[in-house]
Design a protein around this motif. Structure first.
Motif, PDB file in Angstrom:
ATOM      1  N   VAL A   1       0.841  -1.201   0.000  1.00 37.99           N
ATOM      2  CA  VAL A   1       0.000   0.000   0.000  1.00 37.99           C
ATOM      3  C   VAL A   1       0.881   1.257   0.000  1.00 37.99           C
ATOM      4  O   VAL A   1       0.618   2.219  -0.738  1.00 37.99           O
ATOM      5  N   ALA A   2       1.931   1.237   0.813  1.00 39.32           N
ATOM      6  CA  ALA A   2       2.820   2.399   0.881  1.00 39.32           C
ATOM      7  C   ALA A   2       3.535   2.627  -0.448  1.00 39.32           C
ATOM      8  O   ALA A   2       3.758   3.774  -0.852  1.00 39.32           O
ATOM      9  N   PHE A   3       3.882   1.553  -1.147  1.00 38.50           N
ATOM     10  CA  PHE A   3       4.550   1.703  -2.442  1.00 38.50           C
ATOM     11  C   PHE A   3       3.628   2.383  -3.452  1.00 38.50           C
ATOM     12  O   PHE A   3       4.090   3.184  -4.277  1.00 38.50           O
ATOM     13  N   LEU A   4       2.334   2.084  -3.391  1.00 37.57           N
ATOM     14  CA  LEU A   4       1.382   2.735  -4.288  1.00 37.57           C
ATOM     15  C   LEU A   4       1.298   4.233  -4.007  1.00 37.57           C
ATOM     16  O   LEU A   4       0.982   5.019  -4.916  1.00 37.57           O
ATOM     17  N   VAL A   5       1.569   4.627  -2.771  1.00 44.35           N
ATOM     18  CA  VAL A   5       1.570   6.052  -2.419  1.00 44.35           C
ATOM     19  C   VAL A   5       2.896   6.706  -2.781  1.00 44.35           C
ATOM     20  O   VAL A   5       2.946   7.785  -3.380  1.00 44.35           O
ATOM     21  N   ILE A   6       4.005   6.044  -2.418  1.00 41.43           N
ATOM     22  CA  ILE A   6       5.327   6.644  -2.577  1.00 41.43           C
ATOM     23  C   ILE A   6       5.813   6.580  -4.016  1.00 41.43           C
ATOM     24  O   ILE A   6       6.480   7.510  -4.500  1.00 41.43           O
ATOM     25  N   GLY A   7       5.488   5.495  -4.724  1.00 42.16           N
ATOM     26  CA  GLY A   7       6.008   5.295  -6.073  1.00 42.16           C
ATOM     27  C   GLY A   7       5.768   6.462  -7.012  1.00 42.16           C
ATOM     28  O   GLY A   7       6.730   6.982  -7.623  1.00 42.16           O
ATOM     29  N   PRO A   8       4.525   6.937  -7.177  1.00 41.25           N
ATOM     30  CA  PRO A   8       4.302   8.092  -8.060  1.00 41.25           C
ATOM     31  C   PRO A   8       5.014   9.356  -7.607  1.00 41.25           C
ATOM     32  O   PRO A   8       5.468  10.152  -8.444  1.00 41.25           O
ATOM     33  N   VAL A   9       5.122   9.563  -6.306  1.00 46.27           N
ATOM     34  CA  VAL A   9       5.836  10.746  -5.810  1.00 46.27           C
ATOM     35  C   VAL A   9       7.298  10.695  -6.241  1.00 46.27           C
ATOM     36  O   VAL A   9       7.864  11.697  -6.718  1.00 46.27           O
TER      37      VAL A   9
ATOM     38  N   LEU B   1      19.041  12.245   4.976  1.00 44.61           N
ATOM     39  CA  LEU B   1      20.263  12.917   4.516  1.00 44.61           C
ATOM     40  C   LEU B   1      21.440  11.948   4.513  1.00 44.61           C
ATOM     41  O   LEU B   1      22.216  11.891   3.542  1.00 44.61           O
ATOM     42  N   ALA B   2      21.583  11.180   5.600  1.00 46.99           N
ATOM     43  CA  ALA B   2      22.673  10.209   5.669  1.00 46.99           C
ATOM     44  C   ALA B   2      22.516   9.132   4.604  1.00 46.99           C
ATOM     45  O   ALA B   2      23.493   8.723   3.962  1.00 46.99           O
TER      46      ALA B   2
ATOM     47  N   PRO C   1      19.102  13.519  -4.803  1.00 46.73           N
ATOM     48  CA  PRO C   1      17.801  14.165  -4.573  1.00 46.73           C
ATOM     49  C   PRO C   1      16.622  13.189  -4.596  1.00 46.73           C
ATOM     50  O   PRO C   1      15.737  13.243  -3.732  1.00 46.73           O
ATOM     51  N   VAL C   2      16.605  12.275  -5.572  1.00 44.85           N
ATOM     52  CA  VAL C   2      15.510  11.308  -5.652  1.00 44.85           C
ATOM     53  C   VAL C   2      15.594  10.307  -4.502  1.00 44.85           C
ATOM     54  O   VAL C   2      14.569   9.932  -3.920  1.00 44.85           O
ATOM     55  N   ILE C   3      16.797   9.877  -4.154  1.00 44.51           N
ATOM     56  CA  ILE C   3      16.967   8.948  -3.033  1.00 44.51           C
ATOM     57  C   ILE C   3      16.500   9.595  -1.732  1.00 44.51           C
ATOM     58  O   ILE C   3      15.910   8.937  -0.865  1.00 44.51           O
ATOM     59  N   PHE C   4      16.732  10.897  -1.584  1.00 42.16           N
ATOM     60  CA  PHE C   4      16.275  11.609  -0.389  1.00 42.16           C
ATOM     61  C   PHE C   4      14.754  11.593  -0.301  1.00 42.16           C
ATOM     62  O   PHE C   4      14.188  11.350   0.774  1.00 42.16           O
ATOM     63  N   VAL C   5      14.078  11.829  -1.418  1.00 40.58           N
ATOM     64  CA  VAL C   5      12.612  11.778  -1.433  1.00 40.58           C
ATOM     65  C   VAL C   5      12.126  10.374  -1.091  1.00 40.58           C
ATOM     66  O   VAL C   5      11.200  10.198  -0.278  1.00 40.58           O
TER      67      VAL C   5
ATOM     68  N   PHE D   1       8.476   9.002  -8.759  1.00 41.18           N
ATOM     69  CA  PHE D   1       8.520   9.116 -10.207  1.00 41.18           C
ATOM     70  C   PHE D   1       8.515  10.580 -10.646  1.00 41.18           C
ATOM     71  O   PHE D   1       9.327  11.005 -11.482  1.00 41.18           O
ATOM     72  N   TRP D   2       7.606  11.386 -10.090  1.00 36.30           N
ATOM     73  CA  TRP D   2       7.532  12.795 -10.484  1.00 36.30           C
ATOM     74  C   TRP D   2       8.754  13.573 -10.010  1.00 36.30           C
ATOM     75  O   TRP D   2       9.223  14.495 -10.691  1.00 36.30           O
ATOM     76  N   ALA D   3       9.303  13.195  -8.847  1.00 40.92           N
ATOM     77  CA  ALA D   3      10.543  13.829  -8.394  1.00 40.92           C
ATOM     78  C   ALA D   3      11.687  13.500  -9.344  1.00 40.92           C
ATOM     79  O   ALA D   3      12.516  14.362  -9.673  1.00 40.92           O
TER      80      ALA D   3
END
Length: 333
Positions: A134-142, A277-278, A289-293, A144-146
């Protein structure tokens, strides 16, 4: 594009349904040692990190020795270009597996039952898998757009960077099934296990619990006793979490008891940001930047569920999707 827009709409609907937008939604189940020192958590994390890095260093030293014997000149400078897919396959699986085993063993020795309170016990695996999907369905598009926004930014400033992760690059170069399978396992299984245990399970827990103890609410919890039975409170009777400067605030007729740790939303968010950040700094500069998101999403999932399997599942699905996408592109089907 239709699929991306559909998944984005689904992610937005899930965000509203799960109330992800609320800052206090980060407060999840309690975890971590309620008493005793927290520094052993960092010691375990350092043990895991050094075990991982020493494993890589030992393997690279052995390969350098082999190359010198074969007559290769200036091995140190030429080594990155001489490493084969088999080398990357072994380095991405064996050292991480040893490091994970070392951290689990050290945790069990230092904090009995710690595998359970960080949410890595097998009983929570089914729930963690479901929460992770469920969390992947939320985080994945975010993410992707980042990633798309970062790509456009790099294009605007003509910033040149590799087109894929080094593991994926080696995966595309090999035609042998065993190294290819090990590379996939290293990218999709061992990397999520190692990084989530090291960063979310240990570092983020250490930061969150430390912040909770540093800003413990000043409110004695106890029972009043009669004047005849009142004694000066001893150091042994005071909760270990209470700072010394706060001990004088306890009235003489109150018997001090253990103060429960009360998590606040900002405890979790600060721990997530520092950990992210770490985590981002561990990766190549063009990916940070994408890894941080992504890491903020992983940290949020872990804080909200208290189950490390949930963030491991999200990490696994993200890496698996990237690997599958790369294989489809290079194969043209």
């Amino acid at each position: 594009m239709f699929a991306v827009l559909f998944l984005t709409a689904l992610a937005a609907a899930l965000m509203l349904r799960l109330r992800v937008f609320r800052p206090n939604s980060v407060v999840g189940p309690e975890r971590g040692p309620d008493r005793g020192g927290l520094w052993p958590l960092m010691v375990v994390a350092i043990i895991g990190f050094l075990t991982w890095q020493f494993g890589l260093a030992i393997y690279l030293a052995a390969r350098q020795s082999e190359l010198r014997k074969s007559g290769v000149a200036d091995v140190e400078r030429a080594l990155p270009g001489l490493l084969t897919p088999r080398d990357y396959a072994l380095m991405s699986t064996i050292p991480p597996a040893v490091a994970v085993a070392a951290m689990v063993a050290a945790l069990t020795l230092v904090f009995p039952g710690s595998v359970s309170w960080i949410g890595l016990d097998w009983r929570r695996l089914p729930r963690g898998l479901w929460a992770g999907v469920v969390a992947f369905l939320v985080i994945g598009p975010v993410v992707f757009w980042a990633s798309a926004a970062l790509f456009l930014l790099y294009q605007k400033f003509r910033y040149q960077h590799p087109s894929e992760h080094e593991l994926l690059k080696k995966l595309g170069e090999t035609h042998s099934p065993i190294p290819a399978a090990l590379l996939v396992v290293g990218a999709t299984v061992m990397a999520p296990l190692l990084e989530e245990l090291l960063f979310r399970g240990l570092l983020q827990t250490f930061l969150r619990q430390g912040l909770m103890r540093m800003w413990l609410p000043i409110r004695p919890v106890g029972r009043e006793v009669s004047a005849e039975a009142t004694h000066e409170p001893s150091a042994e009777g005071l909760p270990p979490e209470m700072p010394v400067e706060h001990q004088a605030a306890i009235p003489a007729n109150v018997q001090p008891l253990h103060l429960p740790l009360v998590p606040q939303p900002w405890h979790g968010w600060v721990a997530i940001l520092i950990t992210s950040l770490a985590f981002a700094m561990l990766h190549e500069a063009w990916m940070r930047p994408v890894i941080f998101v992504l890491s903020i999403g992983l940290g949020y999932v872990y804080e909200r569920t208290g189950i490390l399997w949930s963030s491991i599942t999200v990490h696994f699905l993200f890496n698996a999707f990237q690997t599958m996408q790369f294989l489809v592109l290079i194969n043209g089907n």
